[in-house]
Write a protein that holds these residues in place. Structure first.
Motif, short mmCIF file in Angstrom:
data_model
loop_
_atom_site.label_atom_id
_atom_site.label_comp_id
_atom_site.label_asym_id
_atom_site.label_seq_id
_atom_site.Cartn_x
_atom_site.Cartn_y
_atom_site.Cartn_z
N MET A 53 0.84 -1.18 0.00
CA MET A 53 0.00 0.00 0.00
C MET A 53 0.89 1.24 0.00
O MET A 53 1.76 1.40 0.84
N ALA A 54 0.67 2.13 -0.95
CA ALA A 54 1.47 3.34 -1.06
C ALA A 54 0.99 4.38 -0.05
O ALA A 54 -0.20 4.51 0.21
N SER A 55 1.93 5.12 0.50
CA SER A 55 1.55 6.18 1.43
C SER A 55 1.32 7.47 0.65
O SER A 55 1.89 7.68 -0.41
N ILE A 56 0.49 8.33 1.22
CA ILE A 56 0.22 9.59 0.56
C ILE A 56 1.33 10.59 0.87
O ILE A 56 2.02 10.47 1.87
N HIS A 57 1.48 11.54 0.00
CA HIS A 57 2.41 12.64 0.26
C HIS A 57 1.60 13.76 0.88
O HIS A 57 0.88 14.48 0.18
N ALA A 58 1.66 13.88 2.18
CA ALA A 58 0.87 14.86 2.90
C ALA A 58 1.56 16.21 2.92
O ALA A 58 2.76 16.30 3.17
N ALA A 59 0.77 17.25 2.68
CA ALA A 59 1.28 18.61 2.81
C ALA A 59 1.56 18.88 4.28
O ALA A 59 0.95 18.28 5.17
N LYS A 60 2.49 19.78 4.54
CA LYS A 60 2.79 20.20 5.91
C LYS A 60 1.82 21.30 6.31
O LYS A 60 1.53 22.20 5.53
N MET A 61 1.33 21.22 7.55
CA MET A 61 0.36 22.19 8.04
C MET A 61 0.86 23.63 7.92
O MET A 61 0.09 24.51 7.53
N ASP A 62 2.12 23.87 8.24
CA ASP A 62 2.60 25.24 8.30
C ASP A 62 2.68 25.93 6.94
O ASP A 62 2.72 27.16 6.87
N ASN A 63 2.65 25.17 5.85
CA ASN A 63 2.68 25.80 4.53
C ASN A 63 1.50 25.39 3.65
O ASN A 63 1.59 25.46 2.44
N SER A 64 0.40 24.99 4.27
CA SER A 64 -0.78 24.59 3.52
C SER A 64 -2.03 25.34 4.01
O SER A 64 -2.67 24.90 4.97
N PRO A 65 -2.36 26.44 3.38
CA PRO A 65 -3.58 27.15 3.77
C PRO A 65 -4.83 26.27 3.69
O PRO A 65 -5.73 26.40 4.50
N ARG A 66 -4.83 25.33 2.75
CA ARG A 66 -5.96 24.41 2.59
C ARG A 66 -6.14 23.57 3.86
O ARG A 66 -7.26 23.49 4.41
N LEU A 67 -5.08 22.97 4.35
CA LEU A 67 -5.17 22.17 5.57
C LEU A 67 -5.44 23.04 6.78
O LEU A 67 -6.18 22.64 7.69
N GLN A 68 -4.88 24.22 6.81
CA GLN A 68 -5.12 25.13 7.92
C GLN A 68 -6.60 25.51 8.01
O GLN A 68 -7.15 25.58 9.11
N LEU A 110 -4.37 15.70 7.41
CA LEU A 110 -4.38 16.20 8.79
C LEU A 110 -3.87 15.13 9.74
O LEU A 110 -3.06 15.40 10.63
N ARG A 111 -4.33 13.91 9.56
CA ARG A 111 -3.87 12.80 10.40
C ARG A 111 -2.37 12.59 10.25
O ARG A 111 -1.68 12.33 11.23
N ALA A 112 -1.86 12.70 9.02
CA ALA A 112 -0.42 12.54 8.78
C ALA A 112 0.38 13.65 9.47
O ALA A 112 1.56 13.47 9.77
N ASN A 113 -0.27 14.78 9.72
CA ASN A 113 0.36 15.89 10.43
C ASN A 113 0.13 15.82 11.94
O ASN A 113 0.42 16.77 12.66
N GLY A 114 -0.42 14.70 12.41
CA GLY A 114 -0.60 14.50 13.84
C GLY A 114 -1.88 15.05 14.42
O GLY A 114 -2.03 15.10 15.65
N ILE A 115 -2.82 15.45 13.58
CA ILE A 115 -4.10 15.95 14.07
C ILE A 115 -5.11 14.82 14.00
O ILE A 115 -5.48 14.37 12.91
N PRO A 116 -5.59 14.35 15.15
CA PRO A 116 -6.54 13.24 15.14
C PRO A 116 -7.93 13.68 14.70
O PRO A 116 -8.47 14.65 15.23
N VAL A 117 -8.47 13.01 13.72
CA VAL A 117 -9.79 13.33 13.20
C VAL A 117 -10.65 12.08 13.25
O VAL A 117 -10.26 11.03 12.73
N ASP A 118 -11.82 12.20 13.91
CA ASP A 118 -12.79 11.11 13.93
C ASP A 118 -13.66 11.19 12.69
O ASP A 118 -13.93 12.28 12.18
#
Length: 80
Positions: free
Chosen positions: A1-16, A49-57
């Motif tokens: 299973m391939a892992s996703i390339h997650a954007a970093k929170m500090d430079n992603s207005p979308r994730l922010q 978000l999960r890859a950046n350590g933010i737990p989402v239910d």
């Protein structure tokens, strides 16, 4: 299973924007997130978000509807 390339929170207005919307611990539907945060692929944003350590239910509501919330603040604020 391939892992996703997650954007970093500090430079992603979308994730922010998604993280800010979910910050109150309330449940939000996919459509709520699309409209409220101005994003398209909610499931991808949640995975990043999960890859950046933010737990989402995630929970299924009915046959074809999903809702999301910040897992680390949901119960603490009595949401749900």
């Amino acid at each position: 299973m391939a892992s996703i390339h997650a954007a970093k929170m500090d430079n992603s207005p979308r994730l922010q924007r998604v993280a800010e919307l979910l910050a109150d611990g309330r449940w939000y539907s996919t459509l709520d997130i699309i409209v409220g945060a101005g994003v398209c692929a909610v499931n991808s944003c949640v995975a990043e978000l999960r890859a950046n350590g933010i737990p989402v239910d995630c929970r299924r509501v009915g046959k074809d509807r999903f809702e999301y919330r910040r897992a680390d603040v949901g119960e603490a604020h009595g949401a749900g």
